[in-house]
Design a protein around this motif. Structure first.
Motif, PDB file in Angstrom:
ATOM      1  N   GLY A 135       0.825  -1.202   0.000  1.00  0.00           N
ATOM      2  CA  GLY A 135       0.000   0.000   0.000  1.00  0.00           C
ATOM      3  C   GLY A 135       0.859   1.252   0.000  1.00  0.00           C
ATOM      4  O   GLY A 135       0.575   2.220  -0.725  1.00  0.00           O
ATOM      5  N   MET A 136       1.906   1.232   0.818  1.00  0.00           N
ATOM      6  CA  MET A 136       2.810   2.372   0.877  1.00  0.00           C
ATOM      7  C   MET A 136       3.520   2.570  -0.458  1.00  0.00           C
ATOM      8  O   MET A 136       3.687   3.699  -0.949  1.00  0.00           O
ATOM      9  CB  MET A 136       3.821   2.157   2.011  1.00  0.00           C
ATOM     10  CG  MET A 136       4.846   3.257   2.184  1.00  0.00           C
ATOM     11  SD  MET A 136       6.387   2.913   1.321  1.00  0.00           S
ATOM     12  CE  MET A 136       7.061   1.573   2.323  1.00  0.00           C
ATOM     13  N   GLN A 137       3.944   1.476  -1.079  1.00  0.00           N
ATOM     14  CA  GLN A 137       4.621   1.572  -2.374  1.00  0.00           C
ATOM     15  C   GLN A 137       3.680   2.084  -3.460  1.00  0.00           C
ATOM     16  O   GLN A 137       4.094   2.850  -4.339  1.00  0.00           O
ATOM     17  CB  GLN A 137       5.196   0.199  -2.741  1.00  0.00           C
ATOM     18  CG  GLN A 137       6.348  -0.225  -1.856  1.00  0.00           C
ATOM     19  CD  GLN A 137       6.571  -1.732  -1.837  1.00  0.00           C
ATOM     20  OE1 GLN A 137       5.865  -2.489  -2.510  1.00  0.00           O
ATOM     21  NE2 GLN A 137       7.554  -2.182  -1.061  1.00  0.00           N
ATOM     22  N   ALA A 138       2.412   1.681  -3.405  1.00  0.00           N
ATOM     23  CA  ALA A 138       1.434   2.220  -4.355  1.00  0.00           C
ATOM     24  C   ALA A 138       1.293   3.725  -4.174  1.00  0.00           C
ATOM     25  O   ALA A 138       1.177   4.477  -5.155  1.00  0.00           O
ATOM     26  CB  ALA A 138       0.083   1.527  -4.183  1.00  0.00           C
ATOM     27  N   ASP A 139       1.308   4.182  -2.922  1.00  0.00           N
ATOM     28  CA  ASP A 139       1.265   5.623  -2.661  1.00  0.00           C
ATOM     29  C   ASP A 139       2.489   6.304  -3.271  1.00  0.00           C
ATOM     30  O   ASP A 139       2.396   7.413  -3.804  1.00  0.00           O
ATOM     31  CB  ASP A 139       1.218   5.890  -1.158  1.00  0.00           C
ATOM     32  CG  ASP A 139      -0.096   5.452  -0.523  1.00  0.00           C
ATOM     33  OD1 ASP A 139      -1.082   5.256  -1.265  1.00  0.00           O
ATOM     34  OD2 ASP A 139      -0.140   5.306   0.709  1.00  0.00           O
ATOM     35  N   ALA A 140       3.641   5.653  -3.194  1.00  0.00           N
ATOM     36  CA  ALA A 140       4.849   6.219  -3.805  1.00  0.00           C
ATOM     37  C   ALA A 140       4.705   6.332  -5.313  1.00  0.00           C
ATOM     38  O   ALA A 140       5.262   7.242  -5.939  1.00  0.00           O
ATOM     39  CB  ALA A 140       6.064   5.360  -3.453  1.00  0.00           C
ATOM     40  N   THR A 159       0.429  19.359  13.086  1.00  0.00           N
ATOM     41  CA  THR A 159       1.519  18.753  12.326  1.00  0.00           C
ATOM     42  C   THR A 159       0.936  18.086  11.091  1.00  0.00           C
ATOM     43  O   THR A 159       0.113  17.166  11.213  1.00  0.00           O
ATOM     44  CB  THR A 159       2.268  17.716  13.182  1.00  0.00           C
ATOM     45  OG1 THR A 159       2.791  18.351  14.343  1.00  0.00           O
ATOM     46  CG2 THR A 159       3.401  17.068  12.394  1.00  0.00           C
ATOM     47  N   PRO A 160       1.312  18.511   9.875  1.00  0.00           N
ATOM     48  CA  PRO A 160       0.699  17.972   8.648  1.00  0.00           C
ATOM     49  C   PRO A 160       1.333  16.640   8.251  1.00  0.00           C
ATOM     50  O   PRO A 160       2.198  16.581   7.370  1.00  0.00           O
ATOM     51  CB  PRO A 160       0.995  19.070   7.622  1.00  0.00           C
ATOM     52  CG  PRO A 160       2.294  19.669   8.090  1.00  0.00           C
ATOM     53  CD  PRO A 160       2.298  19.568   9.594  1.00  0.00           C
ATOM     54  N   PHE A 161       0.900  15.555   8.873  1.00  0.00           N
ATOM     55  CA  PHE A 161       1.572  14.275   8.676  1.00  0.00           C
ATOM     56  C   PHE A 161       1.518  13.804   7.224  1.00  0.00           C
ATOM     57  O   PHE A 161       2.508  13.283   6.688  1.00  0.00           O
ATOM     58  CB  PHE A 161       0.975  13.213   9.594  1.00  0.00           C
ATOM     59  CG  PHE A 161       1.692  11.893   9.488  1.00  0.00           C
ATOM     60  CD1 PHE A 161       2.914  11.710  10.102  1.00  0.00           C
ATOM     61  CD2 PHE A 161       1.145  10.838   8.761  1.00  0.00           C
ATOM     62  CE1 PHE A 161       3.590  10.500   9.997  1.00  0.00           C
ATOM     63  CE2 PHE A 161       1.813   9.626   8.653  1.00  0.00           C
ATOM     64  CZ  PHE A 161       3.046   9.458   9.279  1.00  0.00           C
ATOM     65  N   GLY A 162       0.378  13.950   6.559  1.00  0.00           N
ATOM     66  CA  GLY A 162       0.259  13.512   5.180  1.00  0.00           C
ATOM     67  C   GLY A 162       1.244  14.221   4.268  1.00  0.00           C
ATOM     68  O   GLY A 162       1.856  13.599   3.390  1.00  0.00           O
ATOM     69  N   ARG A 163       1.403  15.537   4.475  1.00  0.00           N
ATOM     70  CA  ARG A 163       2.353  16.287   3.636  1.00  0.00           C
ATOM     71  C   ARG A 163       3.784  15.864   3.947  1.00  0.00           C
ATOM     72  O   ARG A 163       4.615  15.740   3.037  1.00  0.00           O
ATOM     73  CB  ARG A 163       2.166  17.794   3.858  1.00  0.00           C
ATOM     74  CG  ARG A 163       3.045  18.647   2.957  1.00  0.00           C
ATOM     75  CD  ARG A 163       2.572  20.089   2.935  1.00  0.00           C
ATOM     76  NE  ARG A 163       2.671  20.720   4.233  1.00  0.00           N
ATOM     77  CZ  ARG A 163       3.795  21.275   4.709  1.00  0.00           C
ATOM     78  NH1 ARG A 163       4.904  21.251   3.984  1.00  0.00           N
ATOM     79  NH2 ARG A 163       3.800  21.861   5.890  1.00  0.00           N
ATOM     80  N   LEU A 164       4.078  15.632   5.223  1.00  0.00           N
ATOM     81  CA  LEU A 164       5.411  15.167   5.587  1.00  0.00           C
ATOM     82  C   LEU A 164       5.711  13.810   4.959  1.00  0.00           C
ATOM     83  O   LEU A 164       6.846  13.538   4.545  1.00  0.00           O
ATOM     84  CB  LEU A 164       5.539  15.077   7.110  1.00  0.00           C
ATOM     85  CG  LEU A 164       5.510  16.398   7.883  1.00  0.00           C
ATOM     86  CD1 LEU A 164       5.545  16.137   9.384  1.00  0.00           C
ATOM     87  CD2 LEU A 164       6.669  17.291   7.467  1.00  0.00           C
ATOM     88  N   ARG A 165       4.698  12.968   4.875  1.00  0.00           N
ATOM     89  CA  ARG A 165       4.883  11.651   4.270  1.00  0.00           C
ATOM     90  C   ARG A 165       5.191  11.770   2.782  1.00  0.00           C
ATOM     91  O   ARG A 165       6.081  11.082   2.257  1.00  0.00           O
ATOM     92  CB  ARG A 165       3.620  10.811   4.492  1.00  0.00           C
ATOM     93  CG  ARG A 165       3.702   9.365   4.050  1.00  0.00           C
ATOM     94  CD  ARG A 165       2.484   8.620   4.567  1.00  0.00           C
ATOM     95  NE  ARG A 165       2.459   7.230   4.162  1.00  0.00           N
ATOM     96  CZ  ARG A 165       1.894   6.773   3.043  1.00  0.00           C
ATOM     97  NH1 ARG A 165       1.284   7.637   2.232  1.00  0.00           N
ATOM     98  NH2 ARG A 165       1.901   5.479   2.742  1.00  0.00           N
ATOM     99  N   GLU A 166       4.471  12.646   2.075  1.00  0.00           N
ATOM    100  CA  GLU A 166       4.759  12.861   0.658  1.00  0.00           C
ATOM    101  C   GLU A 166       6.171  13.398   0.461  1.00  0.00           C
ATOM    102  O   GLU A 166       6.893  12.974  -0.444  1.00  0.00           O
ATOM    103  CB  GLU A 166       3.740  13.833   0.060  1.00  0.00           C
ATOM    104  CG  GLU A 166       2.537  13.181  -0.568  1.00  0.00           C
ATOM    105  CD  GLU A 166       2.893  12.255  -1.705  1.00  0.00           C
ATOM    106  OE1 GLU A 166       3.522  12.704  -2.698  1.00  0.00           O
ATOM    107  OE2 GLU A 166       2.581  11.061  -1.609  1.00  0.00           O
TER     108      GLU A 166
END
Length: 534
Positions: free
Chosen positions: A79-84, A494-501
């Protein structure tokens, strides 16, 4: 059709028929060498370079799950790789998921739905012969839909006792006609021996598939490593295509519990002006990625506790998900952690339970059909007037909704559910969330209440995984805890989603800098002059 014939047939499409996607595969000298993150890195690099790319792992063993948009369960890493890749995840990216329930027994999830429970021998002898067909069909669909598929192996390809029925490493590489990068972890030591030993055990045709070596998790001066790299290339006749330094601070989730040991070594004690949050590390802990956003919050120390000596004086205790609620509740009881948890709550401490942790908070766990264990009934923590009945049908669903009570102003939330229990209340309670399946239209009748919360908001539970990934909810909840401790409130979410991107891009830039990408593109025969990208 044998393995090589399958790959050849896929690559010999006639005129006018779109060629199957190019492939590349990462295999490791051992488990936990960093294959999942490197796969994500190559997925993001290829996406940045204009390729339509998808990840693939034929069989994954993990208790960290991801729910696809259509409500199916796959490994968290895929799932994480698909997000990448910037695409929606499907079960074709991880057609077989193994979820350990107890020693030597796993739930086998096929294309996102539970199929059966097998012990290791049953799975190997009864199911693996059938699994190869499922794997090849899933891979074929991906190759028909994308330009490049990045495959991830599992464990080591040199496990000689498993190779005759392998569906995850070298046989898969043959099915995919994929060039292989062999990844080795230098941080654990013995990197040259691990690479040479792996190559020696591989059969000649398998060694030919290995096109290069990546040394991962390096710390120090690479010039001091150069003589060893030169020796290695002479010894195995393969190029070292990159030495990737250890990269700290990524907001990207881990695949399995092995990473918790490393997190524990890096955890420091909380200062007086910080919130001390303890997650109980259950033996069968699942989806601990639920708590990743808390690690990125300023003024918060998140640590994992597995015995009474590590308890300390936490401000908040979190009970995570589990693949076996009954067995892990017995662990809490027998380890003495249950007594410390109840003492913490009685003294005014805060606590929350997610999924299995939520189920444990009730008065009783009922399992008459032996879905989770051999115990038909077990007393719970008795924090709330509720009981959970385990059912054979599994709930896997993305959900969206709002906070209704217990946490101040209403806020939007989203997450997902993965559970085999149905919880009912024996008397009226406050339920903090109002949710519906994300796939349904926004109709009033599609909403239902979820979870439970104490009147003062200190204690609560929910079936919603990733509840802490909701920035507004997390911000408000942490500030409530800060206020009760007399600490200054945090002013910004803290914008976690943006930090993840940003972490995906940072990881891609890091790998691109330290790996010979020109050689990688040549290896997979895909480049800017390829007719598919003109």
């Amino acid at each position: 059709m044998n393995d090589n014939e399958y790959g050849a047939a896929r690559g010999s499409a006639g005129a006018g028929v779109r060629r199957p996607a190019a492939t590349m595969m990462l295999q490791g000298t051992a488990s936990d060498v960093g294959k999942s993150l490197l796969t994500a890195a190559f997925c993001r690099i290829l996406k940045q370079d204009g390729k339509r790319v998808a990840p693939f792992k034929s069989q994954n063993m993990s208790l960290n799950s991801y729910v696809t948009p259509d409500g199916k369960e796959i490994g968290r890493a895929q799932g994480m790789q698909a997000d990448a890749c910037g695409i929606a995840a499907t079960t074709d990216m991880n057609p077989i998921l193994l979820k350990p329930k107890k020693d030597m027994v796993s739930q086998v999830v096929v294309h996102g739905k539970p199929f059966a429970d097998f012990d290791a021998r049953e799975y190997r002898e009864r199911y693996l012969p059938k699994a190869g067909v499922i794997v090849r069909e899933a891979l074929a669909r991906l190759r028909d839909s994308y330009d490049v598929v990045v495959l991830e192996g599992a464990g080591s390809p040199a496990e000689v006792n498993l190779k005759d029925r392998d569906i995850v490493n070298m046989r898969l590489a043959g099915w995919a006609d994929a060039p292989v990068l062999l990844v080795a972890d230098i941080d654990r030591g013995g990197v040259f021996a691990s690479v040479v030993g792996t190559m020696e055990i591989l059969e000649p045709g398998e060694r030919d598939r290995v096109k290069g070596i990546i040394i991962n998790k390096f710390r120090g001066d690479v010039s001091l490593l150069t003589p060893g790299l030169e020796w290695l290339e002479r010894r195995i006749g393969k190029p070292v295509l990159g030495v990737v330094p250890y990269l700290e601070g990524l907001q990207l989730e881990d695949e399995d519990g092995a990473s918790l040991d490393a997190r524990g070594r890096r955890t420091r004690a909380a200062a007086n002006d910080e919130l001390d949050i303890a997650v109980i590390r259950l033996p069968r802990i699942s989806n601990f990625t639920d708590f990743d956003p808390l690690q990125q919050e300023p003024g918060v120390v998140l640590r994992y506790v597995r015995d009474v000596r590590e308890w300390g004086e936490p401000d908040i205790v979190l009970i995570p998900g589990s693949k076996n609620t009954v067995e892990d509740l017995l662990f809490l009881r027998e380890s003495g952690l249950e007594a410390l948890l109840l003492k913490h709550i009685k003294a005014g401490g805060r606590a929350a339970g997610i999924c299995a942790g939520y189920q444990m908070m009730g008065e009783r766990l009922l399992d008459p059909d032996g879905v989770e264990s051999d115990l038909p009934e077990l007393a719970g923590l008795a924090l709330f007037p509720m009981e959970t009945m385990f059912a054979k049908e599994k709930t896997t669903e993305r959900v969206t909704g709002s906070v209704m009570t217990g946490f101040g102003e209403a806020a939007a939330v989203e997450g997902y559910e993965i559970h085999m229990g149905r919880t009912a209340f024996t008397e009226s309670v406050a339920q903090p969330f109002r949710i519906r399946p994300s796939r349904l239209k926004d109709e009033p009748e599609s909403y239902h209440p979820d979870g439970v919360v104490s009147r003062d908001g200190r204690i609560w539970g929910t079936y919603i995984h990733h509840i802490f990934h909701n920035d507004s909810f997390r911000h408000k909840w942490l500030n409530d805890a800060r206020q009760s401790k007399g600490l200054p409130l945090s002013g910004e979410e803290t914008p976690f989603g943006r930090l993840r991107e940003l972490s995906f891009d940072r990881l891609a830039d890091h790998v691109r800098k330290h790996v010979d990408m020109a050689a990688i593109y040549e290896m997979i025969n895909v480049g800017s002059n390829d007719e598919r990208f003109r």
